[in-house]
Design a protein around this motif. Sequence first.
Motif, mmCIF file in Angstrom:
data_model
loop_
_atom_site.group_PDB
_atom_site.id
_atom_site.type_symbol
_atom_site.label_atom_id
_atom_site.label_comp_id
_atom_site.label_asym_id
_atom_site.label_seq_id
_atom_site.Cartn_x
_atom_site.Cartn_y
_atom_site.Cartn_z
ATOM 1 N N ALA A 185 48.853 -0.316 11.541
ATOM 2 C CA ALA A 185 48.916 0.846 12.432
ATOM 3 C C ALA A 185 47.879 0.791 13.544
ATOM 4 N N ILE A 188 48.711 -0.628 17.087
ATOM 5 C CA ILE A 188 49.587 0.074 18.042
ATOM 6 C C ILE A 188 49.007 1.440 18.378
ATOM 7 N N TRP A 189 49.448 1.969 19.507
ATOM 8 C CA TRP A 189 49.043 3.319 19.911
ATOM 9 C C TRP A 189 50.190 3.883 20.743
ATOM 10 N N GLU A 190 51.153 4.466 20.030
ATOM 11 C CA GLU A 190 52.370 4.930 20.687
ATOM 12 C C GLU A 190 52.516 6.443 20.667
ATOM 13 N N ASN A 191 51.843 7.115 19.740
ATOM 14 C CA ASN A 191 52.009 8.557 19.581
ATOM 15 C C ASN A 191 50.647 9.236 19.471
ATOM 16 N N ASP A 197 52.571 7.027 14.186
ATOM 17 C CA ASP A 197 52.559 5.576 14.383
ATOM 18 C C ASP A 197 52.761 4.851 13.062
ATOM 19 N N SER A 200 56.422 5.334 11.806
ATOM 20 C CA SER A 200 57.349 4.567 12.642
ATOM 21 C C SER A 200 57.268 3.083 12.317
#
Length: 279
Positions: A185, A188-191, A197, A200
Motif C-alpha cells: 500500500a 501507491i497514493w491514489e486516495n 488504497d 483497492s
Amino acid sequence: MFNLLMFNVDWHSGRVTVPVGRMFEYTDDHITEQFREGGNPLLDRLAALPCLFCEEGTTDEAAYVGQINRARIVGRDVSLEVNFDGEVPPLQNSMIHANRAELHMPHDFEFSRNHWAVKDVDLYRFLLRNVRPRRQRPAVFQIPEHENIEPALASVMMPFDAGFNDVYAAIQLGAGNAGLRCRRADDIWENPAIIQDVVSLIDRSRVVVCDCTGRNPNVFYEAGIAHTLGREVILITQSEHDIPFDLRHLRHVRYLNNVEGRGALTATLQGRMQTILGH
C-alpha cells in the motif's frame, strides 16, 4: 438477438478489422436474410444488436459484452469501432461453452473458428440467469461493482516499519520469479484515505501475502478483507504464535529475518505462487 463475434483480435483496442467473408457463419438462413440485402450486410441494423466479443477457446479466455459504435466495409474487411458494457463483468469462454445450447451454439467448431454469427437469443436475459449477481457494497470503503483482478499482481500486507523492508524485498523477488508484479500500500497514493488504497490493492490482486509477525492489527484486518474477497492469501510469520487462533488451521510460512532465512522465504513463496498460478 445478438451478434457473436469470435475473433482473435485486440478487442480492448476498440478498433478491430474482421473479414466480410466470415460474416453470418453458424447463423440460421432466415436470420441472415434479415441482415443482408443484395448480398451485402446491413451494418446499421447489425450494429443495433448487443454483442458478445470473444476469442477462440473453451477455457479461461475472456469475453466481453458490448456494442458496435461504427461499422464500415473496407475492401474485403469490416472495420469496427466497439466498446464494452461497463455494467457487465468480463466473462470466460468456459461459462459460455457450458451454456452453449442456450446461446444456440451447438457446435464446438464455433469456439475454434473466427466468425461473426447472429443468434436469436436475448443476450441480457441469458446474462441475468448465468452471471453472478452484483455484490453487496461495504460502507467503510468502496469496492467496484464487479471484480477486476490483475492476473499478474501480488500485494503484500505488513507493518509499515523499516525493519520489514528486507523482508518485503525478499517477497518481491519471490513474486517476480513467479511472474508476478509485487506492490504494497505504501507504494501507491491514489486516495485520500489509506484504507481505500489498501482495499483497492487487495481487490485487484491475484495473490495477497500477509505478514502476521508482531500481531499487527492492521495486517489481521487486511487478511480478513482478502479472505472475504476470495483472494489467494499466503500467511507468513517469524513466529507461529503470531498466527491468530482462527487462522491456525491454514497453512503458513515461517521464516527467519536474516539473509539465509529471507532467501528461503523467497524460494518458498516462489513455489507457492507458481502453484497458485498453475505454472
